[in-house]
Motif scaffolding. Structure first.
Motif, PDB file in Angstrom:
ATOM      1  N   ILE A 295       6.962   6.470   9.926  1.00 46.22           N
ATOM      2  CA  ILE A 295       8.219   7.188   9.752  1.00 46.22           C
ATOM      3  C   ILE A 295       8.126   8.639  10.239  1.00 46.22           C
ATOM      4  CG2 ILE A 295       9.015   5.744   7.848  1.00 46.22           C
ATOM      5  CD1 ILE A 295       8.177   7.924   5.905  1.00 46.22           C
ATOM      6  N   LEU A 296       6.931   9.129  10.480  1.00 51.42           N
ATOM      7  CA  LEU A 296       6.776  10.496  10.974  1.00 51.42           C
ATOM      8  C   LEU A 296       6.834  10.573  12.499  1.00 51.42           C
ATOM      9  CD1 LEU A 296       3.979  11.892   8.617  1.00 51.42           C
ATOM     10  CD2 LEU A 296       6.457  11.811   8.271  1.00 51.42           C
TER      11      LEU A 296
ATOM     12  N   GLU B 215       6.164   5.621   2.138  1.00 51.94           N
ATOM     13  CA  GLU B 215       7.504   5.296   1.669  1.00 51.94           C
ATOM     14  C   GLU B 215       8.307   6.592   1.596  1.00 51.94           C
ATOM     15  OE1 GLU B 215       9.408   3.568  -2.392  1.00 51.94           O
ATOM     16  OE2 GLU B 215       7.995   2.263  -1.335  1.00 51.94           O
ATOM     17  N   LYS B 216       9.426   6.618   2.265  1.00 56.33           N
ATOM     18  CA  LYS B 216      10.160   7.861   2.485  1.00 56.33           C
ATOM     19  C   LYS B 216      10.501   8.598   1.193  1.00 56.33           C
ATOM     20  CE  LYS B 216      14.087   9.745   5.031  1.00 56.33           C
ATOM     21  NZ  LYS B 216      15.137   9.465   6.028  1.00 56.33           N
TER      22      LYS B 216
ATOM     23  N   MET C 266       0.805  -1.212   0.000  1.00 59.99           N
ATOM     24  CA  MET C 266       0.000   0.000   0.000  1.00 59.99           C
ATOM     25  C   MET C 266       0.845   1.272   0.000  1.00 59.99           C
ATOM     26  SD  MET C 266      -3.064   1.190  -0.176  1.00 59.99           S
ATOM     27  CE  MET C 266      -4.173  -0.143   0.286  1.00 59.99           C
ATOM     28  N   LYS C 267       2.001   1.240   0.656  1.00 58.40           N
ATOM     29  CA  LYS C 267       2.780   2.475   0.711  1.00 58.40           C
ATOM     30  C   LYS C 267       3.306   2.869  -0.669  1.00 58.40           C
ATOM     31  CE  LYS C 267       6.979   0.261   2.575  1.00 58.40           C
ATOM     32  NZ  LYS C 267       7.851   0.270   3.786  1.00 58.40           N
ATOM     33  N   LYS C 268       3.519   1.897  -1.528  1.00 59.63           N
ATOM     34  CA  LYS C 268       3.922   2.225  -2.892  1.00 59.63           C
ATOM     35  C   LYS C 268       2.740   2.843  -3.650  1.00 59.63           C
ATOM     36  CE  LYS C 268       7.338   1.084  -4.642  1.00 59.63           C
ATOM     37  NZ  LYS C 268       8.650   1.757  -4.808  1.00 59.63           N
ATOM     38  N   ILE C 269       1.556   2.278  -3.465  1.00 57.58           N
ATOM     39  CA  ILE C 269       0.349   2.793  -4.124  1.00 57.58           C
ATOM     40  C   ILE C 269       0.055   4.214  -3.663  1.00 57.58           C
ATOM     41  CG2 ILE C 269      -2.146   2.473  -4.365  1.00 57.58           C
ATOM     42  CD1 ILE C 269      -1.655  -0.554  -4.052  1.00 57.58           C
ATOM     43  N   VAL C 270       0.099   4.412  -2.346  1.00 56.98           N
ATOM     44  CA  VAL C 270      -0.174   5.732  -1.783  1.00 56.98           C
ATOM     45  C   VAL C 270       0.866   6.743  -2.252  1.00 56.98           C
ATOM     46  CG1 VAL C 270      -0.232   7.072   0.363  1.00 56.98           C
ATOM     47  CG2 VAL C 270      -1.424   4.870   0.236  1.00 56.98           C
TER      48      VAL C 270
ATOM     49  N   ASN D 106      14.526   6.306   9.111  1.00 57.85           N
ATOM     50  CA  ASN D 106      15.027   5.184   8.308  1.00 57.85           C
ATOM     51  C   ASN D 106      14.793   3.852   9.007  1.00 57.85           C
ATOM     52  OD1 ASN D 106      16.024   6.925   6.290  1.00 57.85           O
ATOM     53  ND2 ASN D 106      17.907   7.267   7.457  1.00 57.85           N
ATOM     54  N   GLU D 107      14.934   3.862  10.316  1.00 59.11           N
ATOM     55  CA  GLU D 107      14.752   2.639  11.088  1.00 59.11           C
ATOM     56  C   GLU D 107      13.295   2.176  11.115  1.00 59.11           C
ATOM     57  OE1 GLU D 107      16.234   3.661  14.922  1.00 59.11           O
ATOM     58  OE2 GLU D 107      18.170   4.361  14.162  1.00 59.11           O
TER      59      GLU D 107
END
Length: 295
Positions: free
Chosen positions: A238-239, A194-195, A17-21, A184-185
């Motif tokens: 990541i936030l 995705e960063k 999903m993070k790639k799609i978003v 990153n961690e």
């Protein structure tokens, strides 16, 4: 229907999903104005206006109130509000008798912060004019949380008389650079962001302004005199490190206080999603806005 966070996180991971978003934030789908259409269909009286072609919709509770929430939705500054955002507003109005104004602010990449922030300020000033006796609060999730914080700093700097007394943020995007090394961690644990794609979306939103400009990334701004903040974040996003940075900044500020709720193992912006675990935190926000000011 509500689902467990564990199930949804697992599903999002399988779907990548993070790639799609992320891709959707860079190249958004056709604008459909879904939330405005859905808000018109709910059984809540409302006032609908347009500012430079962007809707400002105020939901009016059953009983008169002066407690007024100005809501800015998440979506990487690029995605439209979803039905989940509509559900949040509806709960605040019906359960907590709050007046809620939703602003359909200009989205990237068609627009940048140079247009979005001033127009959001204009929307807030317009509500001040229409409801001069109301006590205003800000609420934002994800990118909407970043925009809410930038707006609060701007309103303080121009010394607007009727400024927000309270601010609630869910998983706020406070630093468009996502440069804290601790992020990153958390990249493997984050199932929604995705960063690399997120930072590209941040650059699109910044436009000609520096990504470290507080008007884009409010973590680099001043946090004095902002009133009361209530912030919710999960440890699996990541936030999250930027929320910890916010907490440290506010500890060194004057006339600003912050209550932070950190939820272990929870994903980004989980409060917005129809999770079994979400309602508790939605209601914490509702109670924060509903409680009497301690002065």
């Amino acid at each position: 229907m509500r689902y467990s966070a564990k199930f949804v996180k697992g599903l999002f991971k399988v779907l990548n999903m993070k790639k799609i978003v992320g891709i959707s934030m860079i190249d958004p789908p056709k604008r459909r104005n879904i939330i405005a259409k859905q808000l018109k269909r709910i059984d809540i009286p409302q006032k609908v206006q347009s500012l430079d072609g962007h809707q400002l919709i105020t939901l009016l509770p059953a009983h008169p109130t002066k407690r007024h929430v100005f809501y800015l939705h998440g979506g990487g500054y690029a995605l439209e509000a979803s039905p989940f955002h509509k559900n949040l507003q509806e709960r605040f109005v019906k359960r907590y008798n709050l007046k809620v104004s939703y602003f359909d602010y200009p989205l990237a990449p068609e627009n940048t912060a140079e247009k979005t922030l001033p127009l959001t300020e204009k929307a807030f000033r317009h509500l001040n004019f229409l409801y001069p006796d109301d006590k205003f609060y800000l609420f934002g999730d994800s990118a909407g949380g970043g925009l809410a914080m930038s707006l609060a700093q701007l309103l303080r700097d121009i010394d607007l008389e009727q400024r927000p007394e309270k601010i609630a943020l869910v998983s706020p995007w406070l630093d468009a650079t996502v440069s804290d090394p601790r992020s990153n961690e958390l990249q493997e644990k984050d199932v929604l962001l995705e960063k690399d794609l997120l930072t590209e979306a941040g650059e699109n939103y910044a436009g000609t302004w520096a990504v470290t400009d507080p008007r884009v990334s409010p973590i680099y701004g001043n946090f004095d005199d902002l009133g009361r903040l209530f912030v919710i974040a999960g440890t699996d996003e990541i936030l999250y490190p930027d929320v910890l940075r916010l907490q440290e900044r506010i500890k060194r500020s004057e006339n600003t206080e912050m209550t932070l709720t950190v939820v272990p193992d929870m994903m980004h912006d989980f409060v917005v999603y129809p999770l079994k675990e979400s309602l508790t935190y939605i209601d914490q926000i509702g109670e924060f806005f509903s409680e009497k000011q301690e002065k």
